[in-house]
Design a protein around this motif. Structure first.
Motif, PDB file in Angstrom:
ATOM      1  N   ASP A 213      38.633  32.790  31.557  1.00 24.49           N
ATOM      2  CA  ASP A 213      38.711  33.640  32.730  1.00 24.49           C
ATOM      3  C   ASP A 213      37.505  34.564  32.750  1.00 24.49           C
ATOM      4  N   SER A 214      36.545  34.235  33.594  1.00 26.34           N
ATOM      5  CA  SER A 214      35.316  35.037  33.623  1.00 26.34           C
ATOM      6  C   SER A 214      35.227  35.794  34.936  1.00 26.34           C
ATOM      7  N   ARG A 215      36.329  36.104  35.532  1.00 27.23           N
ATOM      8  CA  ARG A 215      36.377  36.456  36.938  1.00 27.23           C
ATOM      9  C   ARG A 215      36.534  37.941  37.162  1.00 27.23           C
ATOM     10  N   LEU A 216      36.797  38.699  36.109  1.00 26.22           N
ATOM     11  CA  LEU A 216      37.121  40.115  36.273  1.00 26.22           C
ATOM     12  C   LEU A 216      35.956  40.874  36.901  1.00 26.22           C
ATOM     13  N   VAL A 217      36.269  41.662  37.916  1.00 25.72           N
ATOM     14  CA  VAL A 217      35.253  42.514  38.540  1.00 25.72           C
ATOM     15  C   VAL A 217      35.194  43.815  37.763  1.00 25.72           C
ATOM     16  N   VAL A 218      34.038  44.137  37.217  1.00 25.82           N
ATOM     17  CA  VAL A 218      33.940  45.351  36.398  1.00 25.82           C
ATOM     18  C   VAL A 218      32.946  46.338  36.988  1.00 25.82           C
ATOM     19  N   ASP A 219      32.447  46.060  38.172  1.00 24.06           N
ATOM     20  CA  ASP A 219      31.467  46.931  38.793  1.00 24.06           C
ATOM     21  C   ASP A 219      31.911  47.130  40.230  1.00 24.06           C
ATOM     22  N   SER A 220      32.381  48.325  40.537  1.00 20.39           N
ATOM     23  CA  SER A 220      32.998  48.486  41.844  1.00 20.39           C
ATOM     24  C   SER A 220      31.963  48.517  42.959  1.00 20.39           C
ATOM     25  N   ALA A 221      30.684  48.533  42.628  1.00 21.60           N
ATOM     26  CA  ALA A 221      29.680  48.511  43.687  1.00 21.60           C
ATOM     27  C   ALA A 221      29.563  47.121  44.307  1.00 21.60           C
ATOM     28  N   THR A 222      30.095  46.104  43.627  1.00 24.76           N
ATOM     29  CA  THR A 222      29.902  44.747  44.122  1.00 24.76           C
ATOM     30  C   THR A 222      30.927  44.357  45.171  1.00 24.76           C
ATOM     31  N   THR A 223      32.039  45.061  45.227  1.00 24.40           N
ATOM     32  CA  THR A 223      33.061  44.669  46.183  1.00 24.40           C
ATOM     33  C   THR A 223      33.908  45.873  46.542  1.00 24.40           C
ATOM     34  N   SER A 224      34.810  45.696  47.476  1.00 29.39           N
ATOM     35  CA  SER A 224      35.652  46.821  47.875  1.00 29.39           C
ATOM     36  C   SER A 224      36.763  47.008  46.855  1.00 29.39           C
ATOM     37  N   PRO A 225      37.262  48.225  46.712  1.00 29.04           N
ATOM     38  CA  PRO A 225      38.311  48.470  45.708  1.00 29.04           C
ATOM     39  C   PRO A 225      39.525  47.586  45.913  1.00 29.04           C
ATOM     40  N   LYS A 226      39.826  47.306  47.188  1.00 30.70           N
ATOM     41  CA  LYS A 226      41.022  46.524  47.467  1.00 30.70           C
ATOM     42  C   LYS A 226      40.852  45.082  46.983  1.00 30.70           C
ATOM     43  N   LEU A 227      39.683  44.518  47.296  1.00 34.64           N
ATOM     44  CA  LEU A 227      39.428  43.142  46.851  1.00 34.64           C
ATOM     45  C   LEU A 227      39.368  43.076  45.327  1.00 34.64           C
TER      46      LEU A 227
ATOM     47  N   SER B 228      36.685  40.675  29.548  1.00 36.85           N
ATOM     48  CA  SER B 228      37.009  42.018  30.009  1.00 36.85           C
ATOM     49  C   SER B 228      35.778  42.898  29.835  1.00 36.85           C
ATOM     50  N   SER B 229      35.971  44.176  29.909  1.00 32.99           N
ATOM     51  CA  SER B 229      34.813  45.065  29.884  1.00 32.99           C
ATOM     52  C   SER B 229      35.097  46.263  28.995  1.00 32.99           C
ATOM     53  N   SER B 230      34.039  46.874  28.492  1.00 37.18           N
ATOM     54  CA  SER B 230      34.218  48.063  27.664  1.00 37.18           C
ATOM     55  C   SER B 230      34.612  49.255  28.519  1.00 37.18           C
ATOM     56  N   HIS B 231      34.684  49.081  29.836  1.00 39.52           N
ATOM     57  CA  HIS B 231      35.264  50.140  30.657  1.00 39.52           C
ATOM     58  C   HIS B 231      36.705  50.394  30.261  1.00 39.52           C
ATOM     59  N   TYR B 232      37.264  49.449  29.536  1.00 45.65           N
ATOM     60  CA  TYR B 232      38.615  49.638  29.028  1.00 45.65           C
ATOM     61  C   TYR B 232      38.722  50.967  28.279  1.00 45.65           C
ATOM     62  N   TYR B 233      37.679  51.327  27.529  1.00 52.33           N
ATOM     63  CA  TYR B 233      37.739  52.518  26.688  1.00 52.33           C
ATOM     64  C   TYR B 233      37.478  53.793  27.473  1.00 52.33           C
ATOM     65  N   GLY B 234      36.858  53.664  28.637  1.00 52.01           N
ATOM     66  CA  GLY B 234      36.510  54.854  29.386  1.00 52.01           C
ATOM     67  C   GLY B 234      35.360  55.607  28.741  1.00 52.01           C
ATOM     68  N   CYS B 235      34.973  56.718  29.345  1.00 50.38           N
ATOM     69  CA  CYS B 235      33.925  57.582  28.793  1.00 50.38           C
ATOM     70  C   CYS B 235      34.440  58.993  28.864  1.00 50.38           C
ATOM     71  N   GLU B 236      34.721  59.575  27.730  1.00 52.11           N
ATOM     72  CA  GLU B 236      35.265  60.928  27.733  1.00 52.11           C
ATOM     73  C   GLU B 236      34.552  61.759  26.692  1.00 52.11           C
ATOM     74  N   GLN B 237      34.821  63.040  26.796  1.00 51.75           N
ATOM     75  CA  GLN B 237      34.174  63.983  25.893  1.00 51.75           C
ATOM     76  C   GLN B 237      34.575  63.732  24.435  1.00 51.75           C
ATOM     77  N   ASP B 238      35.854  63.451  24.220  1.00 51.61           N
ATOM     78  CA  ASP B 238      36.319  63.358  22.832  1.00 51.61           C
ATOM     79  C   ASP B 238      36.410  61.913  22.349  1.00 51.61           C
ATOM     80  N   ASP B 239      35.537  61.075  22.852  1.00 51.67           N
ATOM     81  CA  ASP B 239      35.485  59.697  22.374  1.00 51.67           C
ATOM     82  C   ASP B 239      34.875  59.641  20.981  1.00 51.67           C
ATOM     83  N   PRO B 240      35.250  58.632  20.206  1.00 51.67           N
ATOM     84  CA  PRO B 240      34.501  58.400  18.967  1.00 51.67           C
ATOM     85  C   PRO B 240      33.122  57.830  19.302  1.00 51.67           C
ATOM     86  N   ALA B 241      32.218  57.916  18.351  1.00 53.88           N
ATOM     87  CA  ALA B 241      30.863  57.427  18.609  1.00 53.88           C
ATOM     88  C   ALA B 241      30.850  55.907  18.728  1.00 53.88           C
ATOM     89  N   PHE B 242      31.768  55.246  18.022  1.00 55.06           N
ATOM     90  CA  PHE B 242      31.848  53.792  18.090  1.00 55.06           C
ATOM     91  C   PHE B 242      33.309  53.406  18.292  1.00 55.06           C
TER      92      PHE B 242
END
Lengths: 303, 465
Positions: free
Chosen positions: B73-87, B117-131
C-alpha cells in the motif's frame, strides 16, 4: 513544556500492538547491534546529529567561558579523576543561579583539568527548544533536551558524558535565602536512566554559583507575560536589560567531583525501591559535601 | 522470496510506479497488479493496471481473482498541499479500511501487507525526543488533519495485524523525501530562491533519497519483516545546514508567534506551507533508523548526500527542463503491447509463463470459447473467428501443448485456475459467457466462476475495463 516538568523516567511504553506482534516473531535486536549501527561521522559536516557545533562551542569556549572560568569565577576543581576517561557516565549536580553558570563551568573544568578532555552533554528543559533564539543556540553549544530517550542514547549507545540537574528549575528559581539547600531530586528518574544505561553516576557539587547570581524575588506576572521559565529579580536583571542575565558577581567557584557510584545487578532500574533509595543517597551525598564546602569557605569572593 | 503475486495500491503515485518498475525486474515475481484512480505515470512492462475508485471498494474481487499473496500500500497522502483535506481523508482513512478489508477474511490469499506511512505519525512538538524509535507513540494529540488521518490509518493497520496473525504486516514510516523526480512541499520550499524560515528556530531535518524509498519498499517485499520501521537517511541536519548544502540563502522572515497568520501573504505569492510542515519548520524531527539497518537494509544516501543530490538537480533543472517528454498512459497502446500476437517480443523466456506463452494460452482459450459458443446456439459456425496466428514457433518448453484448431476442451481442463484468470481480462463478453457456461457445467471452481461473473457484470454495466 506543556506540564512544566521534566523527568528522566521513561514512560511505560503503551501497548503498541503492531510493535508487540512483530517482537514475537522477529529475533530481538541486541544492544550491540544497535550500537554498531549508529550513523557514522561525516567529517565535512559542521554539526553533529544532536545539532552541536564545534565552531560555535569553540568560540564560546575561547572567549566567554575562558574569561569566566579563569578570571571571574577562578574555578577550583577537585576530584576530577572521578570522571571516567571512557564510557558513558551520568554527572549529577546541584543547580543554582538564575541563568545558571554551573553547567558551563563543569563542562569547562572537564576540558581543562581532565587528563583526557571529554565533551559534556548538558540536559536542559524542553522549554528552551520552544523559545525562539534559545532553540537555535542551545543545541549548538552542547545542550540536549532532558528526554529519557535522549539520555539513554547518549549514555548507552554513544557512551558519552551527560550532565543532569535533578532539581531542574526548582533549583535555579529558589531564592537567595534558600541557598545551598537542595530541592527535591525529581522523581528519581536520573538514577533510573543511569541504571538502564548501565553507567555510573558521578555526583558533582558546585559552590559559588548561588552567590554569583542571587535571586531576590520571582515576578509571577512578568513570567507569564514574557513566556520565560521564570522572571527573577537579581542584582542586574531586569533593570540592565537582557544583558543583565550575564551580570554575574565574581564569586569564587569550587567544583568537587565525588566518587562514582556503580549499580549492580541485572535490570536494577526495575526495582523502584532501589531507585528511590539511590536517589536519596546521592542527594544526601551532594548535600553533605556542599555543607562541608560552605563551612570551610572563609570568603564568598576569595574562597 | 515468498511474494510472487503482488498487488500495488496507489500505482499512479510516484512510489507505486517506481516500485512496480523495480519488481518487474525480478523474475520470481509472477504477477504485478496495480490499482489506482488515476492513470500510471511511469512506463510499465508487465505490471497490469486496473482503475478503481478512490475508496478502493471493489478491491477484494481483484485480490481474489488474481490470488494475490502480497499487498503493497503506497497510497497514503502525507502532504496536504497535494490534495484537498476531504479527498486526503477519503483516501487515507476510508481507502485504507477498504484495502485492509480486501486482505482480511479466513479465505484470503494475502500473506503479507506492506504499508507506507510517514514520520508525521510522531508529530513535531517541543518535548519530543531527539530521535524517535518505532516503539514510541506521539506524546500529544495530532494537530493537523493529515496527522489525524495517518494515525487513524495506522491504527487500522495495527488492528488488522492483530486479527490476522498469519499475515506478515510491515509498516514503514518515511521521513521527508528529496530527489529529482518527487514533488513535495519541501522540494517546493527548497526550490525558492530565498528559503523562508521561522525566526529563532533551526529545526532538525532528516531526509531520505527517493531511490532509498523504493529500495526500502522492495526490501520489505523481498523479505518477511513484520513490524514498524523508520526510514530516514543517516545524519540529522539543521535547517540552516540544509540551505548551506543547497547553496541557498535563508531568510528568517516568519515570526515565531502567529506564524500561521504570516503565511497568508506568502500563500498569495504561491507558496503553500501545509499545516503539518509548520511544526517541522519550528522543531523538526529526528528518527532512529537503526532497526531497519539491523534487518540488512543499506541506505545508498545519507541525509547530507540526499540534499547534495537534490541541490545538483536544482541547478541542472533549468537547463534540461522540457527535454524529456512526460510519460502518458494510454490503455489501448498498453493492451496492444501486452496482448497482441503481432508484437514481436524479445528474447524467448524459458519460464512457463513467458509473454509468448501468454499469447499461446490466450489463443487456446479463445479457440475454446468459440467452440463452446458453437455448441450452445444451434447456428453452426464453420471456423473460429480468430485468425490463425503465426505458425507455431519451436516451443521453448514442453509445458504447453501445441494448440490444435480442433476442440481444445482437454487443454482447458488442464489449465490451472490462475492461468485462466490471468487471461480473462483480454477476452470480451461472448467469450467470457461461453467459458462461464463450461466452467459451471464442469469443474465449477469458485475463483474462476466468481472472476468470470465479476468481469461479465462489469462489461455489461459498461464500466471501463
Amino acid at each position: 513544556m506543556a506540564n512544566g516538568r521534566t523527568s528522566l523516567r521513561l514512560p511505560e511504553p503503551p501497548s503498541v500492538r503492531l510493535a508487540r506482534l512483530a517482537l514475537e516473531r522477529l529475533p530481538a535486536t541486541r544492544d550491540d547491534d544497535l550500537r554498531r549501527l549508529l550513523p557514522g561521522v561525516e567529517p565535512e559536516r559542521r554539526l553533529d546529529d544532536w545539532g552541536r557545533s564545534e565552531r560555535i562551542e569553540g568560540l564560546m569556549d575561547r572567549t566567554l567561558y575562558e574569561f569566566f572560568y579563569r578570571y571571574w569565577f577562578r574555578c577550583e576543581v577537585e576530584g576530577i579523576e572521578n570522571v571516567p576517561a571512557s564510557g558513558g557516565a551520568l554527572l549529577v549536580s546541584n543547580h543554582s543561579g538564575a541563568l545558571p553558570p554551573d553547567a558551563a563551568m563543569i563542562a569547562k573544568a572537564l576540558r581543562e583539568e581532565h587528563p583526557r578532555p571529554r565533551e559534556l552533554n548538558i540536559t536542559v528543559e524542553h522549554f528552551f527548544k520552544g523559545f525562539p533564539g534559545f532553540s537555535m543556540l542551545i543545541p549548538k553549544i552542547g545542550c540536549v533536551a532532558a528526554h529519557p530517550a535522549n539520555v539513554q542514547r547518549l549514555l548507552h549507545d554513544e557512551e558519552k558524558l551527560v550532565l543532569v540537574f535533578p532539581e531542574g528549575r526548582k533549583g535555579t528559581e529558589k531564592l537567595y535565602r534558600n541557598r545551598y539547600r537542595l530541592r527535591r531530586f525529581g522523581r528519581g528518574g536520573f538514577v533510573e536512566a543511569a541504571m538502564r544505561a548501565g553507567v555510573p553516576v558521578v555526583p558533582v557539587c558546585v559552590v559559588g554559583a548561588e552567590e554569583a547570581m542571587p535571586v531576590f524575588a520571582q515576578m509571577g506576572a512578568l513570567q507569564r507575560l514574557t513566556g520565560l521559565l521564570y522572571f527573577p529579580i537579581t542584582p542586574t536583571f531586569p533593570h540592565l536589560g537582557p544583558l543583565g542575565m550575564l551580570g554575574y558577581l565574581p564569586a569564587k567557584f569550587k567544583i568537587r567531583f565525588l566518587e562514582p557510584i556503580h549499580f549492580e545487578g541485572d535490570n536494577p532500574h526495575e526495582d523502584k525501591a532501589q531507585v528511590q533509595t539511590w536517589a536519596h543517597e546521592i542527594r544526601a551525598r551532594i548535600q553533605d559535601n556542599l555543607y562541608e564546602m560552605v563551612a570551610r569557605r572563609r570568603s564568598v569572593w576569595f574562597g | 522470496m515468498n511474494s510472487k503475486r503482488i498487488l500495488i495500491t496507489g500505482l499512479s503515485t510516484y512510489w507505486g510506479g517506481r516500485l512496480a518498475q523495480a519488481l518487474e525486474e525480478r523474475d520470481e515475481v509472477e504477477a504485478i497488479v496495480g490499482v489506482d484512480s488515476e492513470d500510471p505515470r511511469v512506463e510499465l512492462e508487465r505490471a497490469e493496471f486496473v482503475r478503481v475508485g478512490t475508496q478502493h471498494a471493489l478491491l477484494r474481487r481483484i485480490v481474489e481473482a488474481a490470488s494475490i499473496d502480497t499487498v503493497v500500500d503506497s497510497r497514503l497522502v502525507v502532504d496536504s498541499a497535494t490534495t484537498s483535506p476531504k479527498l486526503a481523508h477519503e483516501n487515507n482513512v476510508i481507502g485504507t479500511m477498504n484495502i485492509l478489508a480486501a486482505c482480511s477474511g479466513p479465505s484470503s490469499t494475502v500473506r503479507k501487507l506492506v504499508f507506507k506511512s510517514s514520520s508525521h505519525y510522531y508529530g513535531c512538538e517541543q518535548d519530543d525526543p531527539a530521535f524517535f524509535t518505532e516503539s514510541m507513540v506521539r506524546p500529544h494529540a495530532p494537530r493537523t488533519p493529515i496527522e489525524r488521518d495517518i494515525l487513524e490509518a495506522e491504527a487500522a493497520v495495527a488492528e488488522f495485524a492483530e486479527k490476522n496473525p498469519e499475515t506478515s504486516v510491515s509498516l514503514l514510516r518515511f521521513s521527508n523525501v528529496l530527489g529529482p523526480d518527487v514533488r513535495t512541499s519541501h522540494t517546493t520550499l527548497f526550490s525558492l530562491p530565498v528559503v523562508p524560515m521561522i525566526l529563532g528556530f533551526d529545526p532538525r531535518y532528516m531526509f531520505v533519497h527517493e531511490d532509498d524509498v523504493v529500495s526500502a519498499l522492495e526490501h520489505m517485499v523481498a523479505h518477511d519483516l513484520p513490524g514498524i520501521y523508520n526510514v530516514a537517511g543517516d545524519g540529522v541536519l539543521a535547517f540552516t545546514e540544509v540551505c548551506g548544502l543547497l547553496g541557498k540563502t535563508y531568510a528568517p522572515i516568519l515570526p515565531p508567534w502567529g506564524t500561521g497568520l504570516a503565511l497568508a501573504p506568502l500563500r498569495r505569492l504561491g507558496l503553500r506551507v501545509p499545516p503539518e510542515m509548520l511544526g517541522q519548520l519550528r522543531f523538526g524531527r529526528g528518527l532512529d533508523n537503526r532497526k531497519l539497518k539491523a534487518t540488512g537494509f543499506e541506505y545508498r544516501h545519507t541525509s547530507r548526500e540526499t540534499v547534495l543530490r537534490f541541490g545538483e538537480h536544482l541547478r541542472l533543472h533549468p537547463v534540461v527542463r522540457g527535454v524529456r517528454e512526460p510519460y502518458r498512459y494510454e490503455r489501448e497502446v498498453e493492451e496492444f503491447l501486452r496482448w497482441s500476437p503481432s508484437v514481436r517480443r524479445g528474447a524467448e523466456g524459458l519460464e512457463p509463463l513467458s509473454p509468448h506463452q501468454f499469447t499461446e494460452l490466450e489463443r487456446l482459450l479463445r479457440a475454446y470459447a468459440d467452440r463452446a459458443g458453437v455448441e450452445e446456439p444451434p447456428v453452426p459456425e464453420p471456423r473460429p473467428p480468430v485468425p490463425e496466428p503465426e505458425p507455431p514457433e519451436p516451443e521453448p518448453v514442453a509445458a504447453e501443448p501445441e494448440p490444435p484448431p480442433g476442440p481444445p476442451v482437454a487443454e482447458y481442463d488442464d489449465l490451472e485456475a490462475e492461468e485462466i484468470l490471468s487471461l480473462l481480462s483480454s477476452l470480451d463478453a461472448p467469450d467470457l459467457d461461453a467459458i462461464l457456461g463450461y466452467e459451471r457445467a464442469h469443474r465449477a471452481r469458485p475463483t474462476v466462476v466468481r472472476a468470470l461473473e465479476g468481469l461479465l457484470a462489469r462489461q455489461r454495466a459498461g464500466a471501463p475495463r
